[in-house]
Scaffold this active site. Structure first.
Site, mmCIF file in Angstrom:
data_model
loop_
_atom_site.group_PDB
_atom_site.id
_atom_site.type_symbol
_atom_site.label_atom_id
_atom_site.label_comp_id
_atom_site.label_asym_id
_atom_site.label_seq_id
_atom_site.Cartn_x
_atom_site.Cartn_y
_atom_site.Cartn_z
ATOM 1 N N LYS A 116 0.828 -1.213 0.000
ATOM 2 C CA LYS A 116 0.000 0.000 0.000
ATOM 3 C C LYS A 116 0.856 1.255 0.000
ATOM 4 O O LYS A 116 0.513 2.241 -0.653
ATOM 5 C CB LYS A 116 -0.925 0.026 1.224
ATOM 6 C CG LYS A 116 -2.105 -0.933 1.133
ATOM 7 C CD LYS A 116 -3.112 -0.616 2.228
ATOM 8 C CE LYS A 116 -4.219 -1.649 2.281
ATOM 9 N NZ LYS A 116 -5.164 -1.390 3.382
ATOM 10 N N LYS A 199 -5.961 -11.272 -7.876
ATOM 11 C CA LYS A 199 -7.089 -11.414 -6.958
ATOM 12 C C LYS A 199 -8.176 -10.420 -7.339
ATOM 13 O O LYS A 199 -7.861 -9.302 -7.764
ATOM 14 C CB LYS A 199 -6.558 -11.076 -5.563
ATOM 15 C CG LYS A 199 -7.297 -11.709 -4.433
ATOM 16 C CD LYS A 199 -6.674 -11.264 -3.127
ATOM 17 C CE LYS A 199 -7.202 -9.914 -2.752
ATOM 18 N NZ LYS A 199 -7.219 -9.565 -1.352
ATOM 19 N N LYS A 202 -10.991 -4.160 -5.623
ATOM 20 C CA LYS A 202 -11.655 -2.945 -6.088
ATOM 21 C C LYS A 202 -10.709 -2.101 -6.922
ATOM 22 O O LYS A 202 -11.153 -1.225 -7.664
ATOM 23 C CB LYS A 202 -12.245 -2.164 -4.921
ATOM 24 C CG LYS A 202 -11.206 -1.562 -4.016
ATOM 25 C CD LYS A 202 -11.843 -0.677 -2.981
ATOM 26 C CE LYS A 202 -10.860 -0.403 -1.906
ATOM 27 N NZ LYS A 202 -10.605 0.795 -1.351
#
Ligand code: TRP
Length: 337
Positions: A116, A199, A202
């Site tokens: 992230k 995967k 979003k």
């Protein structure tokens, strides 16, 4: 389930608006199942959400939307405790204690932070994002959880939770239950419909690969019908050679309860088109009542907020007891009331 059953606890972020199919099959469905066997606590983790910048209006709406979707997916406030993380101040309080139990290097090894923060750049990534897993540790330990239903991507955070619980117990005496991850292998990972090596997420490269539960069912049906498969024609589960087809079989099996070998047999001699069309129909049939229930909860915010208030009250009773025990073990002077 009665409070003498084993405890389950999990949290879900309110950041996406609509949950996607990977969230549902990978985690939420397990939440629903565990209500029957566990004393289950589930929360919308708004304090985790603010580790990255959030628009306040959107955050508030998405937090209620997340709760509405959890209820629509089958969480029953009579059978589990559903609440909002920030309604229980003990999360931040035990989070601090756990910060003080964690090595800097240990926290630096958390791969989700690395991913992230790499996306945002080191200067924009916050210290909150860095300590995100440690707040998650506090979430779990406050409830003395035995089982933590999560997707495969959360395994490292549960490992950290176990390590810190053991460390605290060894230093200060038995205080926390050591939790175990509850990961249902078959559905732990649902893949992107356009890129079955990624995967479902979003932040999908193409919106066509992502099935949002609250999208127009017609749009989602189309995504299933145009899912990427391979140049072969045989419908067989083979993650390596046929990741796209395998993903569709996983989703079909999860939504219908039909075993994968049985599906392989059923689709023998049929083309990919048949599998995709069937799956599109199955999904629409499943998701339509989900939409209706979500809309009902959103249309009645008073009921929704009162469910969440009751949940927070139940959660707080447990969390306060654990925090008091931890403070006591640490040698903090108890406040006089
Ligand atoms: N980090 C989890 C996720 O992104 C969300 C989460 C926060 C959580 N606190 C938790 C999951 C406690 C399980 C238990 O999915």
């Amino acid at each position: 389930m009665a409070s003498d059953s084993p405890r389950a606890l999990s949290g879900i972020q309110p950041t996406a608006g609509s949950f996607h199919l990977g969230n549902y099959l990978g985690a939420i469905r397990q939440y629903v199942a565990l209500q029957e066997t566990h004393d289950a606590f589930y929360m919308v983790v708004d304090l985790h959400a603010i580790t990255v910048p959030q628009d306040p209006v959107e955050l508030r709406a998405n937090t209620r939307l997340a709760a509405a979707q959890l209820l629509a997916a089958g969480l029953d406030p009579e059978r589990c405790t559903l609440f909002i993380q920030s309604h229980v101040p003990e999360h931040a309080q035990l989070g601090w204690v756990m910060n003080c139990m964690t090595g800097f290097g240990e926290a630096s090894r958390m791969t989700q932070f690395k991913d992230k923060s790499a996306k945002q750049g080191a200067d924009r990534a916050t210290v909150g994002l860095f300590t995100y897993p440690i707040l998650q540790v506090a979430d779990i330990l406050l409830y003395q959880a035995d089982a933590v239903p999560v997707g495969e991507d959360q395994r490292q955070h549960i490992e950290l939770t176990r390590d810190l619980a053991e460390r605290f117990n060894t230093r200060y005496g038995p205080t926390f239950t050591i939790p175990a991850p509850h990961i249902v292998r078959e559905v732990a990972k649902i893949y992107d419909l356009q890129d079955p090596s990624a995967k479902m997420s979003k932040s999908a490269a193409s919106p066509k690969g992502l099935v949002n539960l609250l999208d127009d069912p017609k749009v989602s049906a189309k995504k299933f019908r145009s899912a990427v498969t391979d140049t072969d024609t045989v419908i067989r589960y083979d993650e390596k050679e046929k990741p796209g087809v395998s993903n569709l079989l996983t989703i079909h099996s999860a939504l219908t309860g039909t075993g994968i070998p049985e599906l392989e047999e059923r689709y023998e001699g049929k083309g990919y088109g048949a599998l995709k069309t069937d799956l599109a129909d199955i999904f629409v049939e499943w998701v339509t009542p989900f939409h209706e229930r979500t809309r009902e909860y959103l249309g009645d915010p008073e009921t929704l907020d009162s469910v969440l208030a009751k949940g927070a009250e139940k959660a707080r009773a447990v969390a306060a007891e654990t925090l008091a025990a931890a403070y006591d073990r640490l040698g903090l002077v108890p406040a006089k009331h």
